[in-house]
Design an enzyme around this catalytic site. Structure first.
Site, mmCIF file in Angstrom:
data_model
loop_
_atom_site.group_PDB
_atom_site.id
_atom_site.type_symbol
_atom_site.label_atom_id
_atom_site.label_comp_id
_atom_site.label_asym_id
_atom_site.label_seq_id
_atom_site.Cartn_x
_atom_site.Cartn_y
_atom_site.Cartn_z
ATOM 1 N N PRO A 2 0.817 -1.213 0.000
ATOM 2 C CG PRO A 2 -0.732 -1.556 1.694
ATOM 3 C CD PRO A 2 0.592 -2.041 1.199
ATOM 4 C CD GLU A 3 4.689 2.778 -2.570
ATOM 5 O OE1 GLU A 3 4.955 3.961 -2.826
ATOM 6 O OE2 GLU A 3 5.489 1.839 -2.767
ATOM 7 C CE LYS A 51 3.468 5.410 2.434
ATOM 8 N NZ LYS A 51 4.649 4.591 2.743
ATOM 9 C CG ASN A 174 11.127 0.754 -0.317
ATOM 10 O OD1 ASN A 174 11.896 1.710 -0.333
ATOM 11 N ND2 ASN A 174 11.550 -0.498 -0.341
ATOM 12 N NE ARG A 264 10.599 -0.190 3.794
ATOM 13 C CZ ARG A 264 9.562 0.653 3.632
ATOM 14 N NH1 ARG A 264 9.416 1.694 4.438
ATOM 15 N NH2 ARG A 264 8.689 0.454 2.670
#
Length: 282
Positions: A2-3, A51, A174, A264
């Protein structure tokens, strides 16, 4: 993953299904909300903020107003199902043990699965919960100049970390972080001050989320919805760069300012995105 575009779609679909509807059932499956029941209340609206998802709920009395605040984190999702047919509830598409919230109206059932955050807040508390966020790339408050000001307030910070920081601009995750660095021809470790064309990079961020917000599967290349065709570098380590043919590399980027957060994944083309020069010795 999810972004900002995913959360925007979730808010749009939840708002279409729930806004103006009376809740006939409410089941929160987290200990802190076990006694909370909004059955009999009306969903006013569902909004995305970066978000975060904010469901505004109002009861019968003027002061009975709450916000169901959720964050999808890495695996969260809200599914919407039709109402029970012949008295039988709809069959869920995800494991029941991952359900954290079930909101039922006469016509629909919304189920939140694997939510990273689930709170019930007052309107003021909800404002505080998202008040730290920078301009929302898909929100009515989008302000490119303010996003640029925030990004450049820490000129030595690696651009890969600065783009992920929701306090600078809200909505980049990301995948977009890696794709934006490739499109900007900068290595994620490059200090913000050394990024050429930073205003263009901010504009690209806005453009990418806008063109993908109505797509079920995002594409940053304009290609078909397959990872090897839809993305430039994310998840494509060991494959040839679509621009120059060099082999895409993979690494990890940690944030010294948040040592408890896991590093990340970063992906880059060593030819299109050369390593930044080492810092000058004092």
């Amino acid at each position: 993953m999810p972004e900002g575009d995913t959360v925007w779609r979730q808010a749009r679909d939840l708002n279409a299904a729930l806004a103006g509807q009376l809740l006939t059932g409410c089941d929160f499956r987290v200990p802190s909300l076990a006694t909370v029941d909004f059955a009999g209340s009306t969903v006013q609206s569902v909004q995305a903020r970066g978000k975060h998802l904010l469901m505004h709920v109002r009861g019968l009395s003027p002061d009975a107003a709450w916000v169901i605040h959720s964050h999808l984190a890495m695996e969260g999702h809200w599914d919407i199902y039709g109402s029970a047919a012949n008295g039988r509830p709809p069959r869920w598409r995800r494991p029941a043990h991952t359900a954290r919230a079930i909101l039922t109206t006469e016509h629909a059932v919304a189920v939140g699965f694997s939510l990273g955050t689930l709170d019930v807040l007052t309107e003021k508390e909800a404002g505080n919960a998202v008040g730290h966020l920078g301009p929302d790339l898909l929100g009515p408050d989008w302000d490119a100049a303010e996003a640029l000001r925030r990004l450049t307030s820490a000129p030595e910070r690696p651009v890969g970390l600065a783009l992920l920081d929701q306090r600078n601009l809200a909505g980049i995750g990301n995948i977009y972080r890696n794709e934006l660095c490739f499109l900007g021809r900068v290595h994620p470790d490059t200090p913000v001050a050394d990024v050429p064309g930073l205003p263009r990079l901010v504009g690209l961020a806005k453009q990418l989320l806008e063109v993908n917000k109505d797509r079920a599967v995002r594409s940053t290349t304009g290609g078909p919805a397959r990872r090897d065709a839809a993305l430039w570098v994310y998840g494509l380590a060991g494959r040839p760069c679509k621009r120059c043919g060099a082999v895409v590399r993979h690494g990890r980027q940690a944030d010294p300012a948040a040592p408890t957060h896991a590093a990340r994944d970063i992906y880059w083309c060593p030819h299109c995105q050369p390593d930044p020069p080492p810092p000058a010795s004092s």
